[in-house]
Write an enzyme that holds these catalytic residues in place. Structure first.
Site, short mmCIF file in Angstrom:
data_model
loop_
_atom_site.label_atom_id
_atom_site.label_comp_id
_atom_site.label_asym_id
_atom_site.label_seq_id
_atom_site.Cartn_x
_atom_site.Cartn_y
_atom_site.Cartn_z
N ASN A 242 -3.07 132.81 -56.99
CA ASN A 242 -2.54 131.65 -56.27
C ASN A 242 -1.02 131.71 -56.06
O ASN A 242 -0.29 132.09 -56.98
CB ASN A 242 -2.90 130.37 -57.02
CG ASN A 242 -4.40 130.20 -57.16
OD1 ASN A 242 -5.15 130.54 -56.26
ND2 ASN A 242 -4.82 129.71 -58.31
N GLU B 60 3.66 126.83 -53.50
CA GLU B 60 3.03 125.50 -53.51
C GLU B 60 3.91 124.47 -54.21
O GLU B 60 4.04 123.33 -53.75
CB GLU B 60 1.67 125.58 -54.21
CG GLU B 60 0.63 126.34 -53.41
CD GLU B 60 -0.64 126.54 -54.21
OE1 GLU B 60 -1.58 125.76 -54.03
OE2 GLU B 60 -0.68 127.46 -55.05
N GLN C 106 24.50 103.27 -62.63
CA GLN C 106 24.13 104.26 -63.65
C GLN C 106 22.84 104.99 -63.27
O GLN C 106 22.59 106.10 -63.72
CB GLN C 106 23.97 103.55 -65.00
CG GLN C 106 23.65 104.46 -66.16
CD GLN C 106 23.80 103.73 -67.48
OE1 GLN C 106 24.90 103.43 -67.90
NE2 GLN C 106 22.69 103.43 -68.11
N THR D 93 2.09 128.58 -32.16
CA THR D 93 2.38 127.17 -31.90
C THR D 93 1.06 126.46 -32.11
O THR D 93 -0.01 127.04 -31.84
CB THR D 93 2.89 126.90 -30.47
OG1 THR D 93 1.84 127.21 -29.55
CG2 THR D 93 4.13 127.73 -30.14
N HIS D 94 1.11 125.25 -32.63
CA HIS D 94 -0.12 124.50 -32.98
C HIS D 94 -0.99 125.31 -33.96
O HIS D 94 -2.21 125.14 -33.98
CB HIS D 94 -0.94 124.14 -31.74
CG HIS D 94 -0.14 123.50 -30.65
ND1 HIS D 94 -0.03 122.15 -30.47
CD2 HIS D 94 0.63 124.06 -29.66
CE1 HIS D 94 0.76 121.88 -29.43
NE2 HIS D 94 1.18 123.04 -28.93
N LYS E 209 -9.17 134.73 -58.37
CA LYS E 209 -8.09 134.00 -57.70
C LYS E 209 -6.69 134.52 -58.03
O LYS E 209 -6.42 134.94 -59.14
CB LYS E 209 -8.16 132.51 -58.08
CG LYS E 209 -9.28 131.74 -57.44
CD LYS E 209 -9.19 131.68 -55.92
CE LYS E 209 -8.08 130.77 -55.43
NZ LYS E 209 -8.34 129.37 -55.72
N LYS F 202 22.55 108.86 -61.47
CA LYS F 202 22.69 110.20 -62.02
C LYS F 202 21.39 111.02 -62.05
O LYS F 202 21.36 112.16 -61.60
CB LYS F 202 23.30 110.14 -63.41
CG LYS F 202 24.80 110.14 -63.37
CD LYS F 202 25.40 109.62 -64.63
CE LYS F 202 26.23 108.37 -64.47
NZ LYS F 202 25.95 107.40 -63.48
N TYR G 213 31.89 97.85 -58.84
CA TYR G 213 30.98 98.55 -59.75
C TYR G 213 29.93 97.58 -60.28
O TYR G 213 30.23 96.45 -60.65
CB TYR G 213 31.74 99.17 -60.93
CG TYR G 213 30.79 99.86 -61.91
CD1 TYR G 213 30.38 101.17 -61.69
CD2 TYR G 213 30.24 99.16 -62.98
CE1 TYR G 213 29.47 101.78 -62.54
CE2 TYR G 213 29.33 99.77 -63.84
CZ TYR G 213 28.95 101.07 -63.61
OH TYR G 213 28.03 101.67 -64.43
N1 ARG Z 1 27.31 104.89 -67.91
C1 ARG Z 1 27.95 104.22 -66.83
C2 ARG Z 1 27.43 104.75 -65.49
O1 ARG Z 1 26.84 105.77 -65.50
C3 ARG Z 1 29.42 104.46 -66.90
C4 ARG Z 1 30.24 103.36 -66.32
C5 ARG Z 1 30.08 102.13 -67.14
N2 ARG Z 1 30.97 101.13 -66.72
C6 ARG Z 1 30.81 99.88 -67.11
N3 ARG Z 1 31.68 99.01 -66.71
N4 ARG Z 1 29.83 99.50 -67.89
O2 ARG Z 1 27.60 104.14 -64.48
#
Ligand code: ARG
Length: 468
Positions: free
Chosen positions: A296, A301, A333, A160-161, A294, A336, A328
């Site tokens: 590593n 890391e 976009q 601990t610590h 060395k 992703k 939307y």
């Molecule tokens: N490439 C767009 C995204 O990843 C797909 C949906 C596009 N929809 C639109 N109404 N422009 O969100």
């Protein structure tokens, strides 16, 4: 690639020309969302099957579409498909190519928008990723259990610590991570239940006037719960605009990354000359370009370091969502790459850490020497006094005085004589020095969850059974 080429799918009609080159480059997502291709194809096939069932497509048309999509899939897999940035994203690339080959492809987007399509693809993709990540985390758990079993007799100081505290079985320390990773798996699995809901049929925002069979699509794509009940989103606006399922995954991923990072930190410490508890096989370390001696622990890391980007991904997603008006918005976009990066990073870290641990040797003599420090059993000496009827607070005080005396006389705790102990408190008897027998001390720590010999063996066996 010409960005001025007119898209056969989305811009036709309303627009006279394609977007300017830098606009296309700024707005495209194909450079990263191509990864959704398998799921985009699966979604389109299910949609086509359903469109045929409700009479929008003839049998012949739906068969041609599915065959066309299948052929496109084979080309993508073989690396022969030509992605076109001018077509923006994976959805339009696939649909445009399909329509070029199969005239009925022009009917595929009936009652569907990219808004519900992208939500669907991400859910399908993430569902698979969660399964894969769960597998990687379980493999890491197995590597930890195996290392613990191989070194089941090894005892080290618990800290601990970052100061030596009390002795624990080395396996107990490793099993602490197995527990953490198990909770990570539970969180991911819980997240899975909210990812596994079909948004298709939500259209752009307000569903469709056509009589879709949403349940059929969901069933075809496996959107069912453990009881086999079909899971459909219940509000079209919510379905196309929220990404809380991605946030949940990134949050669960961030917590898993915390655990991986802490494990990495322990490994880095243990591999240092100062600890010298473990030796990582050469193949899982790197050298220095300047210092020939060395070795590593780079995997550990980098696992620790990559935690930063995993946290960043979560923060980016939360920030992305917070100011969006319904429903939307193209901002979405941006979800992703953050989502992909969390999945990739956490999975790779788990895999590499597991591989490294499978090639890690425990320096048993060094561990034994560190664990033999009798100061680790000072608390046991206080417990001994409690056994003789003393209240714990005064017992703690008495042992504090014993520690001070040992320090002053340059002795280890277990080298003090009975007379010296009794000079501090007459409660000490002949059996007092027996407290410093490490084996007995470890045999005594056998409450559920304790680091004692029997309990750790029990926990190792439990995990071995649970993980196989
Ligand atoms: N490439 C767009 C995204 O990843 C797909 C949906 C596009 N929809 C639109 N109404 N422009 O969100």
């Amino acid at each position: 690639m010409s960005t001025n080429k007119k898209s056969p799918v989305s811009r036709s009609g309303r627009f006279t020309g394609g977007p300017a080159a830098d606009v296309a480059q700024f707005t495209e997502s194909i450079s990263f969302d191509w990864r959704l291709w398998r799921h985009d194809l699966a979604g389109s096939m299910a949609h086509a099957t359903m469109l045929q069932k409700i009479g929008v497509l003839t049998k012949k048309e739906s068969r041609a579409i599915i065959r066309g999509l299948d052929a496109i899939g084979k080309e993508i897999k073989a690396g022969q498909f030509q992605w076109k940035p001018a077509l923006e994203d994976v959805h339009m690339n696939i649909e445009a190519e399909l329509t070029r080959r199969v005239p009925a492809g022009a009917k595929l987007h009936t009652a569907r928008s990219r808004n519900d399509q992208v939500a669907l693809d991400m859910r399908l993709w993430l569902r698979d990723e969660i399964t894969l990540l769960l597998g990687d985390l379980a493999a890491l758990q197995r590597a930890l259990v195996a290392l613990g079993e191989k070194n089941s007799a090894v005892i080290i100081p618990g800290y601990t610590h970052l100061q030596r505290a009390q002795p624990v079985h080395f396996a107990h320390h490793l099993l602490a991570y197995v527990e953490m990773l198990e909770r990570d798996c539970e969180r991911l699995w819980d997240c899975h239940s909210r990812v596994n809901i079909c948004p298709l049929g939500s259209g752009a925002i307000a569903g469709t006037t056509l009589p879709l069979d949403r349940a059929l699509v969901a069933e075809l794509l496996g959107f069912v719960d453990a009881q086999g009940k079909v899971q459909l989103t219940q509000n079209s606006m919510d379905a196309v605009s929220d990404r809380d399922f991605a946030v949940e995954f990134c949050a669960a991923g961030a917590l898993a990354a915390v655990h991986l990072s802490r494990l990495a930190e322990d490994v880095i410490l243990w591999a240092s000359a100062e600890f010298n508890f473990i030796k990582i096989a050469d193949a899982y370390t790197t050298g220095s370009s300047l210092m020939p001696q060395k070795k590593n622990p780079d995997i550990a890391e980098l696992t620790r370091g990559k935690t930063g980007r995993v946290f960043g991904n979560l923060m980016a997603l939360l920030t992305l969502l917070k100011g969006l008006p319904m429903t939307y918005n193209r901002d979405l976009q941006e979800d992703k790459e953050r989502l992909f990066d969390t999945a990739d990073t956490v999975r790779a870290s788990a895999r590499l850490m597991a591989a490294m641990l499978r090639h890690t040797h425990v320096n048993q003599p060094v561990c034994a020497c560190a664990a033999a420090d009798p100061a680790l059993l000072a608390t046991d000496l206080a417990d001994y006094l409690v056994g003789k009827g003393m209240a714990f607070r005064p017992a703690h005080h008495v042992v504090g005085a014993v520690v001070a005396l040992a320090e002053k006389s340059g002795k280890r705790l277990n080298e003090l004589t009975l007379a010296e102990l009794q000079s501090i408190d007459p409660t000490f008897g002949r059996d007092a020095l027996g407290v410093f027998n490490l084996k007995t001390a470890m045999a005594k720590r056998n409450l559920t969850g304790a680091p004692g010999t029997k309990e750790v063996a029990k926990q190792l066996a439990r995990w071995r059974a649970q993980l196989s």
